[in-house]
Design a protein around this motif. Sequence first.
Motif, PDB file in Angstrom:
ATOM      1  N   ARG A 141       0.740  -1.090  -0.161  1.00 31.22           N
ATOM      2  CA  ARG A 141      -0.107   0.077  -0.136  1.00 31.22           C
ATOM      3  C   ARG A 141       0.909   1.224  -0.228  1.00 31.22           C
ATOM      4  O   ARG A 141       0.771   2.188   0.840  1.00 31.22           O
ATOM      5  CB  ARG A 141      -1.215  -0.130   1.182  1.00 31.22           C
ATOM      6  N   PRO A 142       1.635   1.355  -1.026  1.00 26.75           N
ATOM      7  CA  PRO A 142       2.611   2.763  -1.213  1.00 26.75           C
ATOM      8  C   PRO A 142       1.811   3.773  -1.441  1.00 26.75           C
ATOM      9  O   PRO A 142       0.681   3.975  -1.947  1.00 26.75           O
ATOM     10  CB  PRO A 142       3.452   2.546  -2.302  1.00 26.75           C
ATOM     11  N   TYR A 143       2.444   4.986  -1.238  1.00 24.88           N
ATOM     12  CA  TYR A 143       1.691   6.276  -1.577  1.00 24.88           C
ATOM     13  C   TYR A 143       1.616   6.557  -2.891  1.00 24.88           C
ATOM     14  O   TYR A 143       0.572   6.900  -3.406  1.00 24.88           O
ATOM     15  CB  TYR A 143       2.740   7.230  -0.872  1.00 24.88           C
ATOM     16  N   ASN A 144       2.638   6.173  -3.722  1.00 22.86           N
ATOM     17  CA  ASN A 144       2.389   6.224  -5.173  1.00 22.86           C
ATOM     18  C   ASN A 144       2.481   4.836  -5.883  1.00 22.86           C
ATOM     19  O   ASN A 144       3.589   4.176  -5.969  1.00 22.86           O
ATOM     20  CB  ASN A 144       3.772   6.983  -5.692  1.00 22.86           C
ATOM     21  N   LEU A 145       1.402   4.411  -6.025  1.00 24.17           N
ATOM     22  CA  LEU A 145       1.278   2.726  -6.258  1.00 24.17           C
ATOM     23  C   LEU A 145       1.674   2.542  -7.898  1.00 24.17           C
ATOM     24  O   LEU A 145       2.559   1.774  -7.986  1.00 24.17           O
ATOM     25  CB  LEU A 145      -0.227   2.316  -6.336  1.00 24.17           C
ATOM     26  N   LYS A 146       1.442   3.397  -8.679  1.00 24.98           N
ATOM     27  CA  LYS A 146       1.903   3.385 -10.114  1.00 24.98           C
ATOM     28  C   LYS A 146       3.354   3.686 -10.288  1.00 24.98           C
ATOM     29  O   LYS A 146       4.057   2.767 -10.874  1.00 24.98           O
ATOM     30  CB  LYS A 146       1.442   4.813 -10.854  1.00 24.98           C
ATOM     31  N   ARG A 147       4.017   4.654  -9.416  1.00 26.19           N
ATOM     32  CA  ARG A 147       5.594   4.341  -9.524  1.00 26.19           C
ATOM     33  C   ARG A 147       6.177   3.002  -8.868  1.00 26.19           C
ATOM     34  O   ARG A 147       7.094   2.697  -9.387  1.00 26.19           O
ATOM     35  CB  ARG A 147       6.229   5.810  -8.505  1.00 26.19           C
ATOM     36  N   GLU A 148       5.516   2.747  -7.881  1.00 26.66           N
ATOM     37  CA  GLU A 148       6.163   1.435  -7.081  1.00 26.66           C
ATOM     38  C   GLU A 148       6.096   0.260  -8.166  1.00 26.66           C
ATOM     39  O   GLU A 148       6.854  -0.609  -8.158  1.00 26.66           O
ATOM     40  CB  GLU A 148       5.123   1.243  -5.753  1.00 26.66           C
ATOM     41  N   ASN A 149       4.858  -0.071  -8.565  1.00 24.33           N
ATOM     42  CA  ASN A 149       4.716  -0.951  -9.597  1.00 24.33           C
ATOM     43  C   ASN A 149       5.446  -0.872 -10.920  1.00 24.33           C
ATOM     44  O   ASN A 149       6.212  -1.741 -11.146  1.00 24.33           O
ATOM     45  CB  ASN A 149       3.041  -1.069 -10.087  1.00 24.33           C
ATOM     46  N   LYS A 150       5.620   0.196 -11.265  1.00 23.89           N
ATOM     47  CA  LYS A 150       6.870   0.523 -12.630  1.00 23.89           C
ATOM     48  C   LYS A 150       7.936  -0.098 -12.086  1.00 23.89           C
ATOM     49  O   LYS A 150       8.808  -0.843 -12.728  1.00 23.89           O
ATOM     50  CB  LYS A 150       6.910   2.006 -12.750  1.00 23.89           C
ATOM     51  N   ASP A 151       8.492   0.347 -10.770  1.00 18.98           N
ATOM     52  CA  ASP A 151      10.026  -0.236 -10.544  1.00 18.98           C
ATOM     53  C   ASP A 151       9.880  -1.688 -10.054  1.00 18.98           C
ATOM     54  O   ASP A 151      11.021  -2.303 -10.505  1.00 18.98           O
ATOM     55  CB  ASP A 151      10.137   0.610  -9.023  1.00 18.98           C
ATOM     56  N   CYS A 152       8.880  -2.202  -9.655  1.00 18.81           N
ATOM     57  CA  CYS A 152       8.742  -3.424  -9.266  1.00 18.81           C
ATOM     58  C   CYS A 152       8.689  -4.520 -10.565  1.00 18.81           C
ATOM     59  O   CYS A 152       9.130  -5.493 -10.767  1.00 18.81           O
ATOM     60  CB  CYS A 152       7.771  -3.925  -8.508  1.00 18.81           C
ATOM     61  N   TYR A 153       7.887  -4.097 -11.753  1.00 14.65           N
ATOM     62  CA  TYR A 153       7.951  -4.872 -12.823  1.00 14.65           C
ATOM     63  C   TYR A 153       9.027  -5.011 -13.416  1.00 14.65           C
ATOM     64  O   TYR A 153       9.417  -6.214 -14.059  1.00 14.65           O
ATOM     65  CB  TYR A 153       6.897  -3.913 -13.725  1.00 14.65           C
ATOM     66  N   LYS A 154      10.016  -4.120 -13.244  1.00 12.12           N
ATOM     67  CA  LYS A 154      11.331  -4.427 -13.886  1.00 12.12           C
ATOM     68  C   LYS A 154      12.027  -5.637 -13.326  1.00 12.12           C
ATOM     69  O   LYS A 154      12.434  -6.305 -13.861  1.00 12.12           O
ATOM     70  CB  LYS A 154      12.262  -3.100 -13.846  1.00 12.12           C
ATOM     71  N   TYR A 155      12.065  -5.490 -11.974  1.00 12.35           N
ATOM     72  CA  TYR A 155      12.742  -6.507 -11.211  1.00 12.35           C
ATOM     73  C   TYR A 155      11.818  -8.034 -11.502  1.00 12.35           C
ATOM     74  O   TYR A 155      12.327  -8.895 -11.686  1.00 12.35           O
ATOM     75  CB  TYR A 155      12.544  -6.463  -9.787  1.00 12.35           C
ATOM     76  N   ALA A 156      10.561  -8.027 -11.393  1.00 10.46           N
ATOM     77  CA  ALA A 156       9.754  -9.168 -11.779  1.00 10.46           C
ATOM     78  C   ALA A 156      10.087  -9.587 -13.019  1.00 10.46           C
ATOM     79  O   ALA A 156      10.230 -11.001 -13.196  1.00 10.46           O
ATOM     80  CB  ALA A 156       8.084  -8.829 -11.606  1.00 10.46           C
TER      81      ALA A 156
END
Length: 167
Positions: A141-156
């Motif tokens: 539940r981050p403050y900026n879900l869009k940015r958090e997802n973008k960063d995580c997608y690369k790792y995933a």
Amino acid sequence: MKQKAKRFSVILITAIIAIGCLGCISAAAFTKTEKSTYKGLTKTQKYSAKDACAIMAVMKRQTNIKYSCKNDNGRGVMYWCYGAEKDLLKKAKKQKVSWKSATFQRKYIKSDFGKKGINKKLKKASSLNGKVNVINKHYIRPYNLKRENKDCYKYAKKYYDGRSKLK
């Protein structure tokens, strides 16, 4: 003579670029911790490859997969804080294990995800990005879900594409 010098320069530059790219490829090798985390999530905790890669991506974004991570705001590989941190410590003490134990924290994730319905949501999400979104939206539940997802997608994607090297 100038033609040979130009040709040599082009060959030299091409070789430098190729060596640089090879360096990038070898630098992308997975760490021992990443390999053991993948194995623990897929073999012991029985997560699918996509689920494991999504979980690892969030771990990577949270703490760079450091199980012993601790500061004033939280601790553990998922950077648990407040009530979650207290629960983590309480369960570790009850099981007589260190909260820093990778095995303990992976079991804790499986249990906590189960209690919060995240394991079911992970099964429903079919794409890697969808799985990352489930974890971030319903667990981190981050403050900026869009940015958090973008960063995580690369790792995933990195983990999923290289999963044969994680085994």
